[in-house]
Scaffold this active site. Sequence first.
Site, PDB file in Angstrom:
ATOM      1  N   CYS A  88      45.087  31.115  42.913  1.00 34.58           N
ATOM      2  CA  CYS A  88      44.374  30.066  43.661  1.00 34.58           C
ATOM      3  C   CYS A  88      44.827  30.024  45.119  1.00 34.58           C
ATOM      4  O   CYS A  88      45.965  30.359  45.442  1.00 34.58           O
ATOM      5  CB  CYS A  88      44.658  28.712  43.043  1.00 34.58           C
ATOM      6  N   ARG A 104      43.486  36.687  47.490  1.00 33.29           N
ATOM      7  CA  ARG A 104      44.390  36.270  46.423  1.00 33.29           C
ATOM      8  C   ARG A 104      43.738  36.410  45.054  1.00 33.29           C
ATOM      9  O   ARG A 104      44.409  36.342  44.032  1.00 33.29           O
ATOM     10  CB  ARG A 104      44.828  34.824  46.642  1.00 33.29           C
ATOM     11  N   TRP A 116      41.427  30.584  40.541  1.00 33.27           N
ATOM     12  CA  TRP A 116      41.570  31.731  39.637  1.00 33.27           C
ATOM     13  C   TRP A 116      41.930  31.125  38.291  1.00 33.27           C
ATOM     14  O   TRP A 116      43.001  30.563  38.129  1.00 33.27           O
ATOM     15  CB  TRP A 116      42.681  32.642  40.162  1.00 33.27           C
ATOM     16  N   ASN A 151      47.399  24.708  43.099  1.00 34.44           N
ATOM     17  CA  ASN A 151      47.715  26.090  42.742  1.00 34.44           C
ATOM     18  C   ASN A 151      48.952  26.048  41.864  1.00 34.44           C
ATOM     19  O   ASN A 151      49.988  25.531  42.287  1.00 34.44           O
ATOM     20  CB  ASN A 151      47.993  26.923  44.011  1.00 34.44           C
ATOM     21  N   GLY A 152      48.826  26.529  40.630  1.00 37.66           N
ATOM     22  CA  GLY A 152      49.968  26.509  39.718  1.00 37.66           C
ATOM     23  C   GLY A 152      49.513  26.149  38.324  1.00 37.66           C
ATOM     24  O   GLY A 152      48.321  26.199  38.008  1.00 37.66           O
ATOM     25  N   GLU A 156      52.229  55.474  40.175  1.00 39.44           N
ATOM     26  CA  GLU A 156      51.547  54.663  41.185  1.00 39.44           C
ATOM     27  C   GLU A 156      50.128  55.191  41.444  1.00 39.44           C
ATOM     28  O   GLU A 156      49.189  54.411  41.599  1.00 39.44           O
ATOM     29  CB  GLU A 156      52.380  54.638  42.476  1.00 39.44           C
ATOM     30  N   LYS A 171      46.891  52.812  40.941  1.00 40.16           N
ATOM     31  CA  LYS A 171      45.959  52.580  42.056  1.00 40.16           C
ATOM     32  C   LYS A 171      44.547  52.903  41.604  1.00 40.16           C
ATOM     33  O   LYS A 171      43.626  52.151  41.860  1.00 40.16           O
ATOM     34  CB  LYS A 171      46.379  53.494  43.225  1.00 40.16           C
ATOM     35  N   GLU A 174      43.206  50.298  39.090  1.00 41.76           N
ATOM     36  CA  GLU A 174      43.006  48.989  39.726  1.00 41.76           C
ATOM     37  C   GLU A 174      41.645  48.899  40.415  1.00 41.76           C
ATOM     38  O   GLU A 174      40.950  47.912  40.270  1.00 41.76           O
ATOM     39  CB  GLU A 174      44.080  48.755  40.812  1.00 41.76           C
ATOM     40  N   HIS A 192      53.947  66.562  23.736  1.00 39.32           N
ATOM     41  CA  HIS A 192      54.348  65.669  22.644  1.00 39.32           C
ATOM     42  C   HIS A 192      53.259  64.680  22.263  1.00 39.32           C
ATOM     43  O   HIS A 192      53.538  63.630  21.700  1.00 39.32           O
ATOM     44  CB  HIS A 192      55.635  64.939  23.014  1.00 39.32           C
ATOM     45  N   LYS A 236      45.952  39.244  44.053  1.00 41.80           N
ATOM     46  CA  LYS A 236      46.951  39.835  44.939  1.00 41.80           C
ATOM     47  C   LYS A 236      48.338  39.335  44.585  1.00 41.80           C
ATOM     48  O   LYS A 236      49.302  40.095  44.534  1.00 41.80           O
ATOM     49  CB  LYS A 236      46.609  39.459  46.387  1.00 41.80           C
TER      50      LYS A 236
END
Length: 593
Positions: A2, A27, A79, A105-106, A474, A478, A481, A497, A588
């Site tokens: 949020c 965000r 969010w 927010n929370g 990474e 990426k 995402e 394996h 984010k």
Amino acid sequence: MCGIIGYTGSQNAVPLIIEGLKKLEYRGYDSAGIAIFGKGSINVQKCKGRITALEQLISKTIVHYPLSIVNCSLGHTRWATHGEPSDVNSHPHVSGNNKIAIVHNGIIENYKELKEDLQAKGANFVSETDSEVIAQLAEYYHDGDILTTVTKLTSRLKGSYALGIMLCDRPDLLVAVKKDNPLIIGVSEHGNFIASDIPAVLKHTNKIYYLEDHEIALLYKDRVEFYGVDGAPIAKTLETVTWSVGDAEKGGEAHFMLKEIKEQPKILRDTINSLLSEGENKKTLDNFEITRYNKIVIVGCGSAYNAGVVAKYVFERLCRFPCIEVELASEFRYKDAVIDEKSLVILISQSGETADTIAAMREAKAKHADTFAIVNVIGSTLAKEAAYRIYTAAGPEIAVATTKAFSAQLIVLYMMAVRFSGREDLLPEIEAIPEKVAEILKQAEAIRELAQHCTRHKCIFFIGRNIDYAIALEGSLKLKEISYIHSEAYAGGELKHGTISLIEDGTLVVAIANCKTLHGKIMSNVEQVQSRGAKVILVGNCAESDIPLPDCYELFSPSLSAIALQLFSYYVALEKGLDIDKPRNLAKSVTVE
Ligand code: G6P
């Protein structure tokens, strides 16, 4: 996560709030809303979807109010955590009498208990959110005295919150209070702002107060007052941030992600300089005594965790530490880690506000370990609470998928390894990285052409060995995402394996090859997958590479592979026409668990 923006001042608040909300989009959010004072009550407009949907709603409704009276307002991007994304669950939430509006927010952990209590007293709830209890509780306690109301209100809340509050009986006033979630106060010449993050206010001011947990801020048009929960005034220092508006805007690029990828030569140089020339970063690094510890645990989430995996290889190889672990913050916080006062816990985070990483830091502190944050956002919770901190000089990162902050984290970690191992002879190798990164950026078009042919794949594998495996993690993250293509990273030697059974005609494998000593090994992995029909894109400093990288000290090569892999993911997502800066379901900064 949020986002909160609020304004009280002499200008028309509505466009300022909309503009601020747009700056907070990065965000991650699923709905947005705004509150203004109406005729004796509060007018809230909110809806599910993008901010453009909110703008359309406002154009049909708020426009009927004389705009000159709208000089105090609160906005929010939500969010969803409790209750699905919907118009009614969006913020702001108002009290039953429509005289108090809040944005939050929370997470309020005891909201069910509070809701039942208030319902028993006659309150009527309209949403499924935890946040609505805050507005209802504020009405219950409001006796005309703001400070007592906020103190009584927050004393009942369990969990985390950054709150903006508007009260009908004080039409120019905004109230801000926080616990465990970020909130800043921006002071401009025409008025005062509250915001979740600095880019939301940067166009108007770079003068910032960082609100601490349990501090209450009262924002008037022309001044800001701070109080403790005991009602006593607090003196706070107004700080000046050096980020410019341009730093937080796209700078002519199609996406923030591309802008941020291209900024890397500069921000890497800045980060190196911050560790070599006089200042806090250098002081921290130079004075740090690593021999006090017999165990190092590196903790982070997402890409920050991947930076930790790279660091484990670098620290082990250069420093020969016997005991280095890398942990996901969400796991570390609950595993009852074997650490004590002889342990160093390194916490990596761009935002410094990731809830799991903060909890991991607090867990480490509770066990008397030393904590060392590598963090990008100045004044963030992690930066403030860790015993030691080094800032990455990446500037504001807006795209949800991190690029430049990740690269800056790698640089800090290399510099730490060089310092701790006494291998200062390797400094020129680090100092040469920004130039090499600039070289790779020149290949953007060639990488784009390769990427354009990769969009039809349902799954893409990334392989590498040793440090190349670390950066493969990474590259894979990426890609998934932002392109929504399933992807996995494997250590080349591990293919046999199990994973190799997934390789069939046309499977795409991105192989990373920068380890000279293991070149033969990775090439034989490449042959193994090719002989089963895989198409291979080779990234590295060897002659056979499809994406050739400059030569580099092996342990620092992830900084070069990262750039190629970022560009690759970016162009795959671009070709697919996706919302690159705001991928679906991602945020984010994940400030809730
Ligand atoms: C979110 C982002 C990731 C990021 C992670 C850690 O999940 O989507 O890109 O790596 O958080 O964020 P931090 O701010 O702690 O680095």
